[in-house]
Enzyme design. Structure first.
Site, PDB file in Angstrom:
ATOM      1  CD1 TRP A 120      -2.160   1.924   0.230  1.00 25.36           C
ATOM      2  CD2 TRP A 120      -3.245   0.854   1.865  1.00 25.36           C
ATOM      3  NE1 TRP A 120      -3.381   2.516   0.371  1.00 25.36           N
ATOM      4  CE2 TRP A 120      -4.063   1.898   1.357  1.00 25.36           C
ATOM      5  CE3 TRP A 120      -3.726   0.064   2.896  1.00 25.36           C
ATOM      6  CZ2 TRP A 120      -5.327   2.162   1.871  1.00 25.36           C
ATOM      7  CZ3 TRP A 120      -4.980   0.332   3.403  1.00 25.36           C
ATOM      8  CH2 TRP A 120      -5.782   1.365   2.894  1.00 25.36           C
TER       9      TRP A 120
ATOM     10  CG  HIS B  52       2.139   1.159   4.356  1.00 26.83           C
ATOM     11  ND1 HIS B  52       1.604   0.106   5.078  1.00 26.83           N
ATOM     12  CD2 HIS B  52       2.309   0.702   3.094  1.00 26.83           C
ATOM     13  CE1 HIS B  52       1.473  -0.937   4.279  1.00 26.83           C
ATOM     14  NE2 HIS B  52       1.880  -0.612   3.076  1.00 26.83           N
TER      15      HIS B  52
ATOM     16  CG  ASP C  57       6.286  -2.381   1.137  1.00 16.78           C
ATOM     17  OD1 ASP C  57       6.060  -3.604   1.032  1.00 16.78           O
ATOM     18  OD2 ASP C  57       5.386  -1.525   1.182  1.00 16.78           O
TER      19      ASP C  57
ATOM     20  NE  ARG D 247       7.355  -7.646  -1.031  1.00 13.54           N
ATOM     21  CZ  ARG D 247       6.088  -7.922  -1.297  1.00 13.54           C
ATOM     22  NH1 ARG D 247       5.152  -7.165  -0.810  1.00 13.54           N
ATOM     23  NH2 ARG D 247       5.772  -8.932  -2.050  1.00 13.54           N
TER      24      ARG D 247
ATOM     25  CG  HIS E 207       4.214  -7.553   2.323  1.00 14.06           C
ATOM     26  ND1 HIS E 207       4.549  -6.239   2.565  1.00 14.06           N
ATOM     27  CD2 HIS E 207       5.318  -8.271   2.635  1.00 14.06           C
ATOM     28  CE1 HIS E 207       5.802  -6.163   2.992  1.00 14.06           C
ATOM     29  NE2 HIS E 207       6.294  -7.398   3.045  1.00 14.06           N
TER      30      HIS E 207
ATOM     31  CG  HIS F 200       4.380  -2.779   5.926  1.00 12.71           C
ATOM     32  ND1 HIS F 200       4.672  -1.718   5.109  1.00 12.71           N
ATOM     33  CD2 HIS F 200       4.013  -3.801   5.096  1.00 12.71           C
ATOM     34  CE1 HIS F 200       4.504  -2.076   3.852  1.00 12.71           C
ATOM     35  NE2 HIS F 200       4.107  -3.341   3.806  1.00 12.71           N
TER      36      HIS F 200
ATOM     37  CG  ASP G 164      -0.436  -0.929  -3.329  1.00 12.66           C
ATOM     38  OD1 ASP G 164      -1.196  -1.272  -2.412  1.00 12.66           O
ATOM     39  OD2 ASP G 164       0.491  -1.644  -3.748  1.00 12.66           O
TER      40      ASP G 164
HETATM   41  N1  ADE Z   1       1.339 -10.904  -4.964  1.00  8.50           N
HETATM   42  C1  ADE Z   1       0.458 -11.878  -5.142  1.00  8.50           C
HETATM   43  N2  ADE Z   1      -0.751 -11.550  -4.659  1.00  8.50           N
HETATM   44  C2  ADE Z   1      -0.596 -10.311  -4.155  1.00  8.50           C
HETATM   45  C3  ADE Z   1      -1.466  -9.435  -3.497  1.00  8.50           C
HETATM   46  N3  ADE Z   1      -2.731  -9.740  -3.273  1.00  8.50           N
HETATM   47  N4  ADE Z   1      -0.995  -8.261  -3.086  1.00  8.50           N
HETATM   48  C4  ADE Z   1       0.290  -7.949  -3.290  1.00  8.50           C
HETATM   49  N5  ADE Z   1       1.169  -8.717  -3.912  1.00  8.50           N
HETATM   50  C5  ADE Z   1       0.720  -9.899  -4.334  1.00  8.50           C
HETATM   51 ZN    ZN Z   2       3.416  -4.426   2.100  1.00  9.93          ZN
HETATM   52 ZN    ZN Z   3       0.053  -3.439  -2.566  1.00 10.56          ZN
END
Ligand code: ADE
Ligand code: ZN
Ligand code: ZN
Length: 399
Positions: free
Chosen positions: A22, A27, A67, A70, A80, A142, A179
């Site tokens: 997001w 966030h 994030d 990641r 997430h 988060h 997002d």
């Molecule tokens: N990757 C796979 N599904 C997702 C989701 N719902 N949100 C974010 N990333 C993703």
């Molecule tokens: Zn996230």
């Molecule tokens: Zn997202």
């Protein structure tokens, strides 16, 4: 050259869409709203854990840390979001449906919220290290945000990441729209007259000068402190487990019984999917997420995306035609899959309805209020609260 913190905190760079998060603004808004309702002693403990100076300690500063990690912590990606095997908005909103959840057991945003909470409770009980607590707290801040982005609750087309759409003149995808781009537009178009100080002086310094300053004031003045004022307790409440009154062992026994009953129920209807730990009486991410997941079918996933001309389903006779070619198709050719037109979502019927119903603002507010409730539950002594009638851990402080 060193930039003053304001450059790194609350600039337009934060609205750059990212595939998974997001967006940063979302966030930070959730964390800022949460901080308005966090008990001062709970905040003090969190500033220590996060190693932030108490005169400049804002939860928004760490809201996007997860994030940024990641790439380094690749295992954390699936934490997430969550998705069910049968879920296919907008025609079917299954949460989870008869085949259960996709992915690996315990590795999803709902379990992520529960597990980080329990790591922090361990820290409170001197059973986990400061380093573990610091990471758990940053993840928790988060994940509560992600949990309130409805497309983080469905796995269809990677939560809409693979669904191309248009927003005004921008080529984007459905996930990035939710997002980042809808928030960016709301921030750009909020009336400037939302500059009135909020009744929470402690967060004024964090809010002033950010791009979302007026937007957060609007969410608070129009929503949280006005039309949603009566809803806050319900946002925080969890279903009471239905346990026979004869259950032995006091509260703990009752809770264990409720836990095992729900686990059995969940397992009974799961066939191939993984299990998600059932909700508890104070922390219930699954219960909280159900209506927000439903929004995917109601409004978020446009039905048009599954219909011509935005999606063309070929039946077998189409396939045959494609294979052999038909002269009479030449005059009015069907678009090839790669050339399908893109659905415009900056329209009165889509973004207009979302804005009018304040759907985005309500999600951000719910995220903030629930995050505050969880943090107070973990870090503040129970007797420091006027506990709401339904057991909500929320402090309203007019300091
Ligand atoms: N990757 C796979 N599904 C997702 C989701 N719902 N949100 C974010 N990333 C993703
Ligand atoms: Zn996230
Ligand atoms: Zn997202």
């Amino acid at each position: 050259m060193r930039f003053p913190p304001v450059v790194a905190f609350g600039t337009l760079a934060y609205l750059v869409p990212s595939t998974y998060a997001w967006g940063a603004a979302g966030h930070e808004i959730v964390a800022t709203i949460a901080q308005m309702y966090v008990h001062p002693r709970a905040l003090e403990t969190m500033c220590d854990i996060l190693d932030l100076p108490s005169n400049n300690c804002y939860l928004a500063r760490v809201a996007t840390w997860a994030d940024q990690q990641r790439m380094r912590m690749r295992w954390s990606g699936p934490l997430h979001y969550v998705g069910a095997l049968d879920d296919h908005p907008s025609d079917t909103c299954a949460f989870p449906g008869s085949r259960g959840w996709a992915g690996n057991r315990g590795i999803n945003v709902l379990d992520g919220v529960k597990n980080t909470t329990s790591l922090l409770q361990d820290w409170v009980n001197h059973e986990s290290s400061d380093d573990v607590a610091s990471e758990a707290l940053k993840f928790l801040i988060h994940f509560v945000g992600d949990m309130h982005q409805p497309l983080h609750l469905t796995g269809r087309d990677r939560g809409g990441n693979s669904v191309k759409v248009l927003f005004d003149r921008r080529h984007t995808n459905l996930h990035s729209l939710w997002d980042s781009l809808l928030i960016a537009k709301a921030v750009r178009t909020v009336p400037r007259n939302y500059s009135q100080p909020l009744p929470y002086p402690r967060i004024e310094a964090a809010l002033r000068g950010t791009i979302y300053d007026s937007y957060v004031r609007r969410i608070m003045w129009e929503g949280v402190l006005n039309s949603w004022d009566d809803d806050l307790e319900e946002w925080l409440s969890c279903p009471v487990p239905d346990v026979p009154t004869t259950s032995p062992g006091g509260l703990l026994g009752m809770w264990n019984m409720a836990y095992s009953t729900t686990t059995k129920l969940v397992q009974a209807f799961l066939r191939d999917g993984v299990e998600i730990s059932p909700d508890g009486p104070i922390l219930c991410p699954y219960h909280w997420s159900q209506p927000n997941h439903q929004l995917n079918c109601e409004i978020i996933w446009p039905k048009e995306l599954d219909e011509p001309p935005f999606n063309v389903r070929f039946d077998s006779s189409d396939e045959e035609e494609l294979a052999h070619g038909h002269d009479d198709d030449l005059e009015d050719p069907e678009p090839m899959l790669g050339e399908l037109p893109l659905l415009q979502l900056d329209t009165p019927q889509y973004s207009g309805v979302i804005a009018r119903r304040m759907i985005l603002e309500k999600l951000l507010a719910q995220g903030g209020i629930r995050l505050a409730g969880i943090l107070n539950y973990i870090f503040a002594d129970e007797d420091e609260f006027e506990r709401g009638q339904r057991g909500a851990f929320l402090t309203k402080l007019d300091d």
